[in-house]
Write a protein that holds these residues in place. Structure first.
Motif, mmCIF file in Angstrom:
data_model
loop_
_atom_site.group_PDB
_atom_site.id
_atom_site.type_symbol
_atom_site.label_atom_id
_atom_site.label_comp_id
_atom_site.label_asym_id
_atom_site.label_seq_id
_atom_site.Cartn_x
_atom_site.Cartn_y
_atom_site.Cartn_z
ATOM 1 N N GLU A 13 -32.307 12.598 71.968
ATOM 2 C CA GLU A 13 -32.033 14.002 72.319
ATOM 3 C C GLU A 13 -30.811 13.816 73.230
ATOM 4 O OE1 GLU A 13 -33.092 18.183 73.311
ATOM 5 O OE2 GLU A 13 -33.637 16.856 71.808
ATOM 6 N N LEU A 14 -30.476 12.878 73.802
ATOM 7 C CA LEU A 14 -29.205 13.006 74.711
ATOM 8 C C LEU A 14 -27.989 12.755 73.733
ATOM 9 C CD1 LEU A 14 -30.248 10.877 77.779
ATOM 10 C CD2 LEU A 14 -29.830 13.124 77.642
ATOM 11 N N ALA A 15 -28.292 11.938 72.577
ATOM 12 C CA ALA A 15 -27.125 11.747 71.895
ATOM 13 C C ALA A 15 -26.688 13.244 70.980
ATOM 14 C CB ALA A 15 -27.592 10.790 70.705
ATOM 15 N N LEU A 16 -27.626 13.919 70.706
ATOM 16 C CA LEU A 16 -27.321 15.230 70.453
ATOM 17 C C LEU A 16 -26.765 16.285 71.535
ATOM 18 C CD1 LEU A 16 -31.023 16.194 68.522
ATOM 19 C CD2 LEU A 16 -28.637 15.984 67.446
ATOM 20 N N VAL A 17 -27.215 16.011 72.747
ATOM 21 C CA VAL A 17 -26.732 16.798 73.837
ATOM 22 C C VAL A 17 -25.261 16.425 74.079
ATOM 23 C CG1 VAL A 17 -26.753 16.993 76.348
ATOM 24 C CG2 VAL A 17 -28.972 17.040 75.128
ATOM 25 N N ASN A 18 -25.110 15.100 74.068
ATOM 26 C CA ASN A 18 -23.514 14.527 74.145
ATOM 27 C C ASN A 18 -22.609 15.157 73.128
ATOM 28 O OD1 ASN A 18 -24.147 13.049 76.598
ATOM 29 N ND2 ASN A 18 -24.759 11.335 75.359
ATOM 30 N N ASP A 19 -23.044 15.414 71.861
ATOM 31 C CA ASP A 19 -22.225 15.992 70.856
ATOM 32 C C ASP A 19 -22.089 17.483 71.230
ATOM 33 O OD1 ASP A 19 -21.911 13.708 69.593
ATOM 34 O OD2 ASP A 19 -23.505 14.016 67.981
ATOM 35 N N TYR A 20 -23.205 18.168 71.594
ATOM 36 C CA TYR A 20 -23.154 19.354 71.946
ATOM 37 C C TYR A 20 -22.106 19.821 73.194
ATOM 38 C CZ TYR A 20 -24.196 24.136 73.736
ATOM 39 O OH TYR A 20 -24.059 25.643 74.000
ATOM 40 N N ILE A 21 -22.189 18.670 74.266
ATOM 41 C CA ILE A 21 -21.312 19.045 75.246
ATOM 42 C C ILE A 21 -19.923 18.920 74.831
ATOM 43 C CG2 ILE A 21 -20.543 17.854 77.491
ATOM 44 C CD1 ILE A 21 -23.562 17.364 78.016
ATOM 45 N N GLU A 22 -19.602 17.833 73.852
ATOM 46 C CA GLU A 22 -18.180 17.695 73.636
ATOM 47 C C GLU A 22 -17.808 18.611 72.650
ATOM 48 O OE1 GLU A 22 -15.426 14.659 70.781
ATOM 49 O OE2 GLU A 22 -17.523 14.212 71.090
ATOM 50 N N LEU A 23 -18.601 19.449 71.899
ATOM 51 C CA LEU A 23 -18.311 20.813 71.257
ATOM 52 C C LEU A 23 -17.890 21.853 72.320
ATOM 53 C CD1 LEU A 23 -18.217 22.315 68.787
ATOM 54 C CD2 LEU A 23 -20.636 22.826 68.764
ATOM 55 N N GLU A 24 -18.528 21.921 73.538
ATOM 56 C CA GLU A 24 -18.438 22.924 74.190
ATOM 57 C C GLU A 24 -17.146 22.681 75.009
ATOM 58 O OE1 GLU A 24 -19.448 25.658 73.385
ATOM 59 O OE2 GLU A 24 -21.479 25.996 74.644
ATOM 60 N N LYS A 25 -16.682 21.347 75.359
ATOM 61 C CA LYS A 25 -15.576 20.987 76.182
ATOM 62 C C LYS A 25 -14.470 21.562 75.475
ATOM 63 C CE LYS A 25 -17.069 17.273 79.125
ATOM 64 N NZ LYS A 25 -16.127 17.414 80.213
ATOM 65 N N LEU A 26 -14.498 21.620 74.105
ATOM 66 C CA LEU A 26 -13.233 22.035 73.468
ATOM 67 C C LEU A 26 -12.870 23.405 73.685
ATOM 68 C CD1 LEU A 26 -14.199 20.853 69.700
ATOM 69 C CD2 LEU A 26 -12.783 19.683 71.536
ATOM 70 N N ARG A 27 -13.982 24.164 74.258
ATOM 71 C CA ARG A 27 -13.688 25.760 74.627
ATOM 72 C C ARG A 27 -13.371 25.642 75.958
ATOM 73 N NH1 ARG A 27 -17.433 30.422 75.516
ATOM 74 N NH2 ARG A 27 -19.073 28.863 74.986
ATOM 75 N N PHE A 28 -14.473 24.838 76.725
ATOM 76 C CA PHE A 28 -14.137 25.239 78.201
ATOM 77 C C PHE A 28 -13.116 24.194 78.756
ATOM 78 C CE2 PHE A 28 -18.236 27.100 77.481
ATOM 79 C CZ PHE A 28 -18.231 28.278 78.053
ATOM 80 N N GLU A 29 -12.846 23.169 78.283
ATOM 81 C CA GLU A 29 -12.010 22.091 78.640
ATOM 82 C C GLU A 29 -12.465 21.585 79.939
ATOM 83 O OE1 GLU A 29 -7.940 23.742 78.280
ATOM 84 O OE2 GLU A 29 -8.059 23.250 76.216
ATOM 85 N N GLU A 30 -11.455 21.523 80.795
ATOM 86 C CA GLU A 30 -11.865 21.313 82.394
ATOM 87 C C GLU A 30 -12.916 22.041 83.441
ATOM 88 O OE1 GLU A 30 -8.217 23.790 82.979
ATOM 89 O OE2 GLU A 30 -8.763 22.139 81.559
ATOM 90 N N ARG A 31 -12.948 23.306 82.783
ATOM 91 C CA ARG A 31 -13.977 24.170 83.422
ATOM 92 C C ARG A 31 -15.299 23.625 83.319
ATOM 93 N NH1 ARG A 31 -13.915 29.709 80.940
ATOM 94 N NH2 ARG A 31 -15.540 29.968 82.719
#
Length: 363
Positions: free
Chosen positions: A230-248
Motif C-alpha cells: 500500500e505504501l508503494a502505491l502511496v509513494n507513487d501518488y505523492i510523487e505525482l502530486e509533488k509535480l503539481r505542488f512542488e515544495e508546498r
C-alpha cells in the motif's frame, strides 16, 4: 452442491443412521438378554436368539417409522401438527412392540419349552412390556426429530452465513469499484493543471498515473493489501502530486517495521493522503507538512494522518472517499474497526484508522 457431493453426503448420513440403530438397540437389548438368561433359564443359544430378535424388533419398528416420516415429509411440519403425529406414533409403535414381543415369547414357551400357554393371554400381557415400549419409542422418536431439527438449524445457519458472505462481498466489490474512478478523477485534475504551465512535468505525471493505475487495478482484486504494498502505491501518488505542488508538499512517514506485511483494506492509506492533500495542502497557500504514522497499540493497529487545515469544510468529512472507507471498514471487520476525522489543534486535522491486530493476517 454437485451430484457426487450430494450422493456422498447421503451415503454418509445413511451409514451414520444404521450405526446408531445397531449400537442403540444392541445396547438396550443387553438388559433383556440378561433377564431371560438369569431369570428364565433360556441358556446361551436361546438367549442369543432372543437378543437378536429384540434387536430386530426395535430396528424394524423404528425404521418403519423413519421410512413413513421421510415419505410424508414430517420434518417440514409445524411443531403443533408434528407433535400430534409423534404422540400417535409412539402409542402405535408401543402397541406393536408389545404384540411382537409377546408373539416371540409365546413361540418360545410353546414351541421350544413345550409349555401349554393360552395365546390370547400371552398376546394381551402388557405389564411391564407396554411401559417399556412407550419409553423406548418415546426416546427413539424424540432423538430422531431432535437430530433432524438440529441438522435443519445447522443448514439454515450455514445458508444464512453464505448469503451474508455473498452480500458482504458484493458490497465490498461495489465499494472497491468506486475507488479507482474517484482516485482517477482527482489525479487527472492534478495533471490537467500542469499541461499548460509545464508539459514535460505533465508527461511525467501521466507516466506515474499509468503505473499507479496498473498497480491499483491489480491490487483492487484483493480486499486486503499489505502495508508495504500500500505504501508503494502511496509513494507513487505523492510523487505525482509533488509535480503539481512542488515544495508546498512535504511528507513524513513513520512506520513500525514489524507491520510491513500486516494487511489492511486496499487503498485506505492512499485515500487518507489524498484527502489530506485535497482538503489540507491545496487550501493553504504556503502548503505544509503531512505526517503519516503507522504503529501498534495493544491489540489494535493505528494508521494516523495529520495535515494542516480545518474541519469547517464539512464536505471533507462527508466525501465519497471517506464514506466509502467507513463502510468498507465496517464490512471487513464486523464493526471492530473505526475511522475518525477530527481537528486536534489550531489548523491541524487528524484522520485515524484503527483495525484489530490479528497475527494470522501478518503474512
Amino acid at each position: 452442491m454437485n451430484s457426487n457431493t450430494k450422493t456422498l453426503k447421503n451415503n454418509t448420513t445413511k451409514a451414520l443412521y444404521w450405526k446408531c440403530q445397531l449400537l442403540g438397540w444392541c445396547t438396550v437389548s443387553v438388559y433383556w438378554a440378561y433377564t431371560v438368561y438369569t431369570r428364565d433359564d433360556y441358556g446361551v443359544f436361546y438367549t442369543f436368539c432372543n437378543y437378536v430378535l429384540d434387536v430386530g424388533i426395535g430396528i424394524f419398528l423404528t425404521h418403519m417409522y423413519r421410512t413413513y416420516a421421510l415419505k410424508a415429509n414430517w420434518s417440514q411440519l409445524p411443531i403443533q401438527r408434528l407433535l400430534i403425529r409423534v404422540i400417535t406414533s409412539i402409542l402405535l409403535l408401543a402397541f406393536l412392540y408389545v404384540l411382537l414381543n409377546n408373539l416371540k415369547w409365546y413361540g418360545y414357551w410353546t414351541l421350544i419349552a413345550e409349555q401349554d400357554k393360552d395365546i390370547w393371554v400371552s398376546l394381551l400381557y402388557w405389564d411391564p412390556i407396554l411401559l417399556t415400549g412407550l419409553r423406548l419409542m418415546s426416546i427413539w422418536i424424540l432423538a430422531y426429530h431432535l437430530y433432524h431439527y438440529y441438522q435443519k438449524e445447522v443448514v439454515t445457519a450455514r445458508e444464512y452465513a453464505q448469503l451474508s458472505l455473498v452480500a458482504k462481498q458484493a458490497q465490498l466489490d461495489n465499494l472497491s469499484a468506486q475507488l479507482n474512478p474517484h482516485f482517477l478523477f482527482n489525479s487527472l485534475n492534478s495533471i490537467k493543471s500542469l499541461i499548460v504551465e509545464n508539459p514535460n512535468v505533465a508527461r511525467r505525471g501521466i507516466d506515474l498515473l499509468s503505473d499507479l493505475l496498473r498497480s491499483s487495478l491489480y491490487e483492487k482484486e484483493k480486499d486486503l493489501i499489505s502495508i508495504k504494498n500500500e505504501l508503494a502505491l502511496v509513494n507513487d501518488y505523492i510523487e505525482l502530486e509533488k509535480l503539481r505542488f512542488e515544495e508546498r508538499l512535504t511528507i513524513d512517514i513513520t512506520i513500525d517495521k514489524t507491520l510491513a506485511h500486516f494487511k489492511i483494506p486496499t487503498l485506505s492509506i492512499q485515500l487518507l493522503i489524498e484527502n489530506a492533500i485535497k482538503h489540507g495542502i491545496d487550501k493553504v497557500i504556503e502548503g505544509g507538512l503531512i505526517t503519516l504514522k503507522i504503529g501498534k497499540n495493544g491489540d489494535q493497529v493505528y494508521i494516523q494522518v495529520q495535515n494542516p487545515g480545518k474541519l469547517t469544510d464539512t464536505k471533507s468529512a462527508k466525501g465519497l472517499g471517506l464514506m466509502n472507507l467507513k463502510k468498507r471498514l465496517e464490512l471487513q471487520y464486523n464493526k471492530e474497526a473505526s475511522f475518525t476525522l477530527e481537528e486536534i489543534a489550531n489548523n491541524v486535522v487528524q484522520a485515524t484508522i484503527l483495525v484489530p491486530y490479528k497475527t494470522d493476517e501478518n503474512i
